[in-house]
Design a protein around this motif. Sequence first.
Motif: not given
Length: 190
Positions: A20-47
């Motif tokens: 399984s390649n799942k272990s080598s891929q980072p878990p899908k973030s809440a930002a990615a789930a909302r359509g954003g693909s970057h760290f700052v899309d879900d980082y509270l300080g940035y938001l």
Amino acid sequence: MTHAPEKPTGPKAKAPASASNKSSQPPKSAAAARGGSHFVDDYLGYLLGQANHALFKDFENEVRAARLGSLEWRVLATLSDRPPMPVGQLAQEVLSQQPTVTKLVQRLAAQRWVTLTNDPADQRRTLVHISAAGLRKVNPLIARAKAHETEMLTQFSEEDMARLKHQLRRLARPRHNKPPRDVETAQNAT
């Protein structure tokens, strides 16, 4: 003699198809789930920074039209409805360094927008108080700031805004002033 094909090694080696390649891929973030693909899309300080910028960018023109800088505005607005406060506390309130605020309040005092007095409880501290001229300068801006906020936040209900502001105050509260976790949990349960 037959040889089994050598298994590739090193960084370019591929995992077997059954692994399984799942272990080598980072878990899908809440930002990615909302359509954003970057760290700052879900980082509270940035938001929070983006939200602050969105609220202030248009109002900044009002501040400049009043011939004030953003720090002067924050100082006068902070002092507008508070008792005299020490320069150090004022610096914390306006999110600036104490030496910067010390120089600024000296300029504001020269313009007669604030008054500076020695703290009767501690002669080493200077208290800053807004003057009548300072209130005349900042009160129209405060009214425009409130109207601007209302206009910018029409998409939120009053209840949503009250809840958001409450949560932001909790987040901004210094950690040493936070109630113990069990007290806060009990308060939230009621």
